[in-house]
Design an enzyme around this catalytic site. Structure first.
Site, PDB file in Angstrom:
ATOM      1  N   SER A 149       0.833  -1.200   0.000  1.00  0.00           N
ATOM      2  CA  SER A 149       0.000   0.000   0.000  1.00  0.00           C
ATOM      3  C   SER A 149       0.869   1.252   0.000  1.00  0.00           C
ATOM      4  O   SER A 149       1.664   1.456  -0.900  1.00  0.00           O
ATOM      5  CB  SER A 149      -0.966  -0.034   1.181  1.00  0.00           C
ATOM      6  OG  SER A 149      -1.905   1.014   1.093  1.00  0.00           O
ATOM      7  N   ASP A 301      -2.819   6.201  -3.856  1.00  0.00           N
ATOM      8  CA  ASP A 301      -1.640   5.540  -3.284  1.00  0.00           C
ATOM      9  C   ASP A 301      -1.109   4.482  -4.259  1.00  0.00           C
ATOM     10  O   ASP A 301      -1.722   4.234  -5.307  1.00  0.00           O
ATOM     11  CB  ASP A 301      -1.958   4.964  -1.902  1.00  0.00           C
ATOM     12  CG  ASP A 301      -2.917   3.790  -1.939  1.00  0.00           C
ATOM     13  OD1 ASP A 301      -3.590   3.591  -2.963  1.00  0.00           O
ATOM     14  OD2 ASP A 301      -3.023   3.072  -0.926  1.00  0.00           O
ATOM     15  N   ASP A 303      -1.014   1.245  -4.666  1.00  0.00           N
ATOM     16  CA  ASP A 303      -1.807   0.136  -5.202  1.00  0.00           C
ATOM     17  C   ASP A 303      -3.227   0.565  -5.563  1.00  0.00           C
ATOM     18  O   ASP A 303      -4.064  -0.271  -5.877  1.00  0.00           O
ATOM     19  CB  ASP A 303      -1.810  -1.060  -4.246  1.00  0.00           C
ATOM     20  CG  ASP A 303      -2.567  -0.792  -2.956  1.00  0.00           C
ATOM     21  OD1 ASP A 303      -2.549   0.359  -2.476  1.00  0.00           O
ATOM     22  OD2 ASP A 303      -3.172  -1.744  -2.419  1.00  0.00           O
ATOM     23  N   ASP A 305      -5.881   1.868  -3.933  1.00  0.00           N
ATOM     24  CA  ASP A 305      -7.118   1.636  -3.192  1.00  0.00           C
ATOM     25  C   ASP A 305      -7.530   2.859  -2.358  1.00  0.00           C
ATOM     26  O   ASP A 305      -8.663   2.953  -1.921  1.00  0.00           O
ATOM     27  CB  ASP A 305      -7.048   0.361  -2.339  1.00  0.00           C
ATOM     28  CG  ASP A 305      -5.906   0.348  -1.341  1.00  0.00           C
ATOM     29  OD1 ASP A 305      -5.174   1.357  -1.241  1.00  0.00           O
ATOM     30  OD2 ASP A 305      -5.736  -0.683  -0.660  1.00  0.00           O
TER      31      ASP A 305
END
Length: 575
Positions: A149, A301, A303, A305
């Site tokens: 993340s 961010d 990734d 999400d």
């Protein structure tokens, strides 16, 4: 320094032929010249937290490497064979832009295939929400994303998803961990069956983009879309693979990408932290937006999400919204859309978390839907969808900049959330309003809620012990008054007991146990203490509120709420 016997024993196990020569050499060097690093690498096993397993990359049981992830994967493969006997097992695997994500994803694919399990592996990095979508689209039994993340560059991680497209939740999580912990490293099957690995990309991309546009579009006129000037940054992450395509497909033509942050890069060279929760991360995007007079700034961010959003206030100045504010704006909009479409009949719900704004409860009550509140982490909101099939999920979010639109993706999804916030902004601008004015109108209708977060970082073994002691102190010496306000209720999610001091009674907390403590004050303020499940931090969440009679009073009212938060922080000696 002397090396503890148990740590040396664990390290010596990694000096056997099960592990490759480079790993053994690195450990040998640590033993002779860097015992502190050896201790940090072996003092515990990496654990699954709120967002899967995250850790620093390197050798050892407390590090992300081919052996710790291989062991996880072998355990999951064994478990799948137990619970899905006589089925052709299938998994989907995605990975982000971090260093080694692609090679670690290949290791995971190899292990699954070596166990006779069909693997769908993305040929390049993709957003995490696309993995959740692909898992369901391809009728897989499980899915894995290699991501840490928004953690620093030295981290990587491993998120596990189940059949419904959501992350692992009870009882599967504990059962799988038990299987993993019973394994020895020499039981991992690393020799891939290449015939069982299929690479996926464009077909899934197109289906994901189409689904996103269908779920997050709400009849915005074409002219309104074209008139919205958007600045967007992927912060060197994976959303560049989806968001520009989705916005183009939806009809947004004035998209301005921050070029310096467009190329995926695991070093995240232009930011201290690739986290849209941190104002500094959006500096370049804000600068570009001011240069071109953009209406809206969006940053995601690594990734993809979480999303950060900046809007223009009543003085035309760009300001950053927090996660609670974006969640409230998007949820209120969805509720109104569902109401106008005649789709609300009491069998719908929205989702939130125990550390997020209580304003979500006010919205749910006003629209006659339920607000289901779970522990921190979107896996709990996804679990509500699975556990209550008779109820339709409208949308929901959490304070840490995550939101989910409908149930096509069963995790926080910055791709759909980006499109949704653009829809709201475009419609508001076309009607002479703005996103910020819409937020202020909500405060007039439901009360002005203001939230604040403090994160205290404590690294390493000593840091973990300090965080543990802070929670012990809060439990053993509970506060009875904070900033001149009586504590009227305390909820301890570790003991599953709440105490109502006004009525002098205890009550049971029905959500799963978690190391969280919440104080409620007599004026409606709320304070939550919670160690992070994925970072070496302890977090304190503050929520205060008051009524707002008219929009023009918002600046003064916000100053009063900010001052109240600072008094609480000062009284708790957290500054």
């Amino acid at each position: 320094m002397n090396i503890q016997e148990d740590i040396l024993k664990k390290a010596n196990e990694w000096l056997t032929p099960t592990f490759d020569a480079q790993t053994q050499q690195t450990i040998q060097n640590m033993i002779t010249s860097n015992p502190k690093e050896l201790e940090e690498s072996f003092y515990k096993n990496l654990e699954f937290g709120t967002g899967g397993m995250r850790g620093i990359m390197g050798v050892g049981t407390n590090r992300i490497n081919k052996y710790t992830l291989g062991k996880n994967t072998q355990g999951i493969a064994n478990y799948m064979k137990q619970v899905f006997p006589n089925e052709e097992l299938k998994v989907a695997i995605a990975y982000d832009c971090r260093h080694n994500s692609d090679t670690l994803a290949q290791v995971v694919a190899d292990v699954f295939s070596a166990n006779g399990i069909k693997v769908f592996l993305f040929s390049e990095m993709r957003p995490t929400p696309e993995l959740s979508f692909a898992l369901k689209y391809l009728h897989c039994h499980a899915g894995i994303v290699l991501t840490a993340s928004h953690n620093p560059p030295e981290y990587n991680g491993y998120k596990v998803y189940w059949q419904d497209g959501g992350q692992l939740v009870p009882p599967q999580d504990a059962e799988i961990i038990q299987v993993i912990e019973a394994l020895n490293y020499n039981e991992i099957h690393f020799n891939a069956n290449k015939n069982l690995i299929e690479y996926i990309d464009k077909d899934i991309d197109n289906a994901f983009w189409k689904s996103t546009v269908e779920n997050a579009s709400f009849n915005t006129p074409a002219q309104a879309k074209q008139n919205l000037k958007i600045v967007y940054t992927s912060l060197h992450g994976t959303s560049i693979k989806a968001i520009p395509n989705v916005l183009q497909l939806a009809g947004y033509t004035d998209l301005n990408i921050v070029k310096e942050q467009e190329v995926p890069n695991g070093d995240f060279p232009t930011v201290k932290s690739p986290n849209p929760e941190e104002p500094e991360a959006l500096t370049m995007a804000l600068n570009l937006a001011n240069q071109i007079n953009a209406d809206l700034v969006i940053g995601t961010d690594p990734d993809s999400d979480r999303l950060g959003v900046a809007v223009r206030d009543t003085n035309n100045k760009l300001i950053l919204l927090n996660g609670n504010q974006t969640m409230v704006i998007m949820t209120a909009y969805l509720l109104e859309q569902w109401k106008q479409a005649g789709k609300i009949n009491g069998k719908q719900f929205i989702g939130s978390t125990i550390v997020s704004t209580p304003m979500m409860l006010e919205l749910a009550s006003a629209y006659n839907v339920e607000c289901k509140v779970g522990l921190t982490g979107f896996k709990w909101i996804a679990k509500f969808i699975k556990d209550f099939p008779d109820l339709k999920f409208i949308g929901g979010g959490e304070e840490s900049f995550g939101f989910m639109v409908g149930d096509a993706v069963r995790d926080k999804d910055a791709v759909a959330a980006t499109l949704l916030i653009c829809e709201i902004a475009a419609q508001a601008k076309a009607s002479g309003s703005s996103l910020y004015k819409e937020l202020l109108n909500l405060y007039v209708d439901y009360g002005f809620y203001k939230e604040h977060l403090i994160s205290i970082t404590k690294k390493g073994i000593e840091g973990a012990n300090e965080i543990k002691q802070m929670m012990i102190d809060l439990r053993q010496n509970p506060l009875t008054e904070i900033a001149g306000q009586r504590v009227v209720c305390v909820e301890d999610y570790q003991s599953s007991i709440g105490k109502d001091f006004m009525n002098n009674e205890e009550f049971a907390i029905t959500v799963p146990k978690s190391n969280v403590l919440i104080y409620y004050l007599e004026d409606g303020s709320k304070i939550c203490a919670r160690p992070s499940g994925t970072e070496p931090k302890i977090k304190f969440y503050f929520s205060v509120n008051t009524s707002l009679d008219e929009v023009t009073s918002a600046p003064q009212t916000e100053e009063l709420l900010d001052a109240k938060i600072q008094r609480i922080i000062s009284d708790m000696k957290l500054n």
